[in-house]
Design an enzyme around this catalytic site. Sequence first.
Site, PDB file in Angstrom:
ATOM      1  N   ASP A 213       9.331   6.879   7.053  1.00  0.00           N
ATOM      2  CA  ASP A 213       8.944   6.371   8.360  1.00  0.00           C
ATOM      3  C   ASP A 213       7.809   7.252   8.835  1.00  0.00           C
ATOM      4  O   ASP A 213       7.948   8.483   8.888  1.00  0.00           O
ATOM      5  CB  ASP A 213      10.093   6.365   9.367  1.00  0.00           C
ATOM      6  CG  ASP A 213       9.769   5.425  10.531  1.00  0.00           C
ATOM      7  OD1 ASP A 213       9.578   4.224  10.280  1.00  0.00           O
ATOM      8  OD2 ASP A 213       9.685   5.888  11.676  1.00  0.00           O
TER       9      ASP A 213
ATOM     10  N   HIS B   4       0.116  13.991   5.421  1.00  0.00           N
ATOM     11  CA  HIS B   4       1.476  14.087   5.934  1.00  0.00           C
ATOM     12  C   HIS B   4       2.482  13.631   4.887  1.00  0.00           C
ATOM     13  O   HIS B   4       3.517  14.254   4.679  1.00  0.00           O
ATOM     14  CB  HIS B   4       1.614  13.256   7.209  1.00  0.00           C
ATOM     15  CG  HIS B   4       1.170  11.830   7.090  1.00  0.00           C
ATOM     16  ND1 HIS B   4      -0.051  11.465   6.570  1.00  0.00           N
ATOM     17  CD2 HIS B   4       1.785  10.667   7.425  1.00  0.00           C
ATOM     18  CE1 HIS B   4      -0.172  10.146   6.589  1.00  0.00           C
ATOM     19  NE2 HIS B   4       0.925   9.640   7.092  1.00  0.00           N
ATOM     20  N   ARG B   5       2.161  12.530   4.185  1.00  0.00           N
ATOM     21  CA  ARG B   5       3.070  12.003   3.171  1.00  0.00           C
ATOM     22  C   ARG B   5       3.114  12.932   1.955  1.00  0.00           C
ATOM     23  O   ARG B   5       4.172  13.189   1.390  1.00  0.00           O
ATOM     24  CB  ARG B   5       2.643  10.587   2.775  1.00  0.00           C
ATOM     25  CG  ARG B   5       3.694   9.844   1.964  1.00  0.00           C
ATOM     26  CD  ARG B   5       3.413   8.347   1.892  1.00  0.00           C
ATOM     27  NE  ARG B   5       3.712   7.694   3.163  1.00  0.00           N
ATOM     28  CZ  ARG B   5       2.804   7.063   3.913  1.00  0.00           C
ATOM     29  NH1 ARG B   5       1.545   6.985   3.537  1.00  0.00           N
ATOM     30  NH2 ARG B   5       3.160   6.497   5.047  1.00  0.00           N
TER      31      ARG B   5
ATOM     32  N   HIS C 137      -5.097   3.117   3.524  1.00  0.00           N
ATOM     33  CA  HIS C 137      -4.545   1.936   4.185  1.00  0.00           C
ATOM     34  C   HIS C 137      -4.189   2.302   5.620  1.00  0.00           C
ATOM     35  O   HIS C 137      -4.272   3.458   6.030  1.00  0.00           O
ATOM     36  CB  HIS C 137      -3.303   1.414   3.431  1.00  0.00           C
ATOM     37  CG  HIS C 137      -2.187   2.407   3.323  1.00  0.00           C
ATOM     38  ND1 HIS C 137      -1.165   2.472   4.231  1.00  0.00           N
ATOM     39  CD2 HIS C 137      -1.944   3.406   2.427  1.00  0.00           C
ATOM     40  CE1 HIS C 137      -0.327   3.442   3.892  1.00  0.00           C
ATOM     41  NE2 HIS C 137      -0.780   4.032   2.804  1.00  0.00           N
ATOM     42  N   GLY C 138      -3.805   1.301   6.397  1.00  0.00           N
ATOM     43  CA  GLY C 138      -3.384   1.550   7.770  1.00  0.00           C
ATOM     44  C   GLY C 138      -4.500   2.135   8.624  1.00  0.00           C
ATOM     45  O   GLY C 138      -5.636   1.650   8.605  1.00  0.00           O
ATOM     46  N   TYR C 139      -4.169   3.199   9.348  1.00  0.00           N
ATOM     47  CA  TYR C 139      -5.088   3.792  10.313  1.00  0.00           C
ATOM     48  C   TYR C 139      -6.018   4.833   9.698  1.00  0.00           C
ATOM     49  O   TYR C 139      -6.721   5.531  10.425  1.00  0.00           O
ATOM     50  CB  TYR C 139      -4.283   4.432  11.447  1.00  0.00           C
ATOM     51  CG  TYR C 139      -3.548   3.445  12.340  1.00  0.00           C
ATOM     52  CD1 TYR C 139      -3.968   3.202  13.641  1.00  0.00           C
ATOM     53  CD2 TYR C 139      -2.423   2.764  11.882  1.00  0.00           C
ATOM     54  CE1 TYR C 139      -3.300   2.320  14.471  1.00  0.00           C
ATOM     55  CE2 TYR C 139      -1.745   1.872  12.696  1.00  0.00           C
ATOM     56  CZ  TYR C 139      -2.189   1.648  13.987  1.00  0.00           C
ATOM     57  OH  TYR C 139      -1.521   0.760  14.794  1.00  0.00           O
ATOM     58  N   ASP C 140      -6.034   4.946   8.389  1.00  0.00           N
ATOM     59  CA  ASP C 140      -6.848   5.973   7.722  1.00  0.00           C
ATOM     60  C   ASP C 140      -8.321   5.994   8.149  1.00  0.00           C
ATOM     61  O   ASP C 140      -8.902   7.068   8.288  1.00  0.00           O
ATOM     62  CB  ASP C 140      -6.766   5.811   6.197  1.00  0.00           C
ATOM     63  CG  ASP C 140      -5.447   6.311   5.618  1.00  0.00           C
ATOM     64  OD1 ASP C 140      -4.621   6.832   6.387  1.00  0.00           O
ATOM     65  OD2 ASP C 140      -5.252   6.178   4.393  1.00  0.00           O
TER      66      ASP C 140
ATOM     67  N   GLY D  56       0.816  -1.207   0.000  1.00  0.00           N
ATOM     68  CA  GLY D  56       0.000   0.000   0.000  1.00  0.00           C
ATOM     69  C   GLY D  56       0.849   1.257   0.000  1.00  0.00           C
ATOM     70  O   GLY D  56       0.605   2.202  -0.743  1.00  0.00           O
TER      71      GLY D  56
END
Length: 203
Positions: A75, A190-191, A162-165, A18
Amino acid sequence: MARRFSGPRLVVATHNRGKAAEIGHLLGDAAIDVVSAAELGLAAPEETGATFEDNATLKARAAALEAGLPALADDSGLCVAALDGQPGVITADWEGPTRDAMVGMARIQRELTARGVPESPEARRATFVCVLALAWPDGHCELVRGEMPGHIVWPPRGTQGHGYDPTFQPQGSALTCAEMDPAAKSAISHRGNAFRKLIAACF
């Protein structure tokens, strides 16, 4: 003055599909052949750093050295104010051994409930953080940091991202990151913020 990237190929130091896809999309306009560490069979180094900057640098330098090519590492993590900045650099570890984001989101909710944190945006303030490290085989490394403020919501909402989205609602938005169109998310994420800084400095 930041070192400029030159060359046709860049290694993305991740084994997360992802994340690799999102990074490829963010670098799409740069006309670079992007290849992931997983595709090259590179080992994933142990993330022993105390900060996002430490871990991004560690991953980028390891991939650049092993591949003999410039390497980009990300990271990132979720820092919840009412949990003293946790999970932070160990965000992925909160997903358990199977790396199931639902496990991590449920843990955040349990921890907030255990501390008696009310269900308000102000009380549940959180920040997504992303640090990008661009490293060369000679060890040189450029670092940038991006952040996205918002708050934790429960139950999770949305199927994008993905993840905590699904449990994170950005400041000023009525949607969680997982309810957003990918392009709309990248415009404020953030990315996305970190990539715009990196591209301006190094590409």
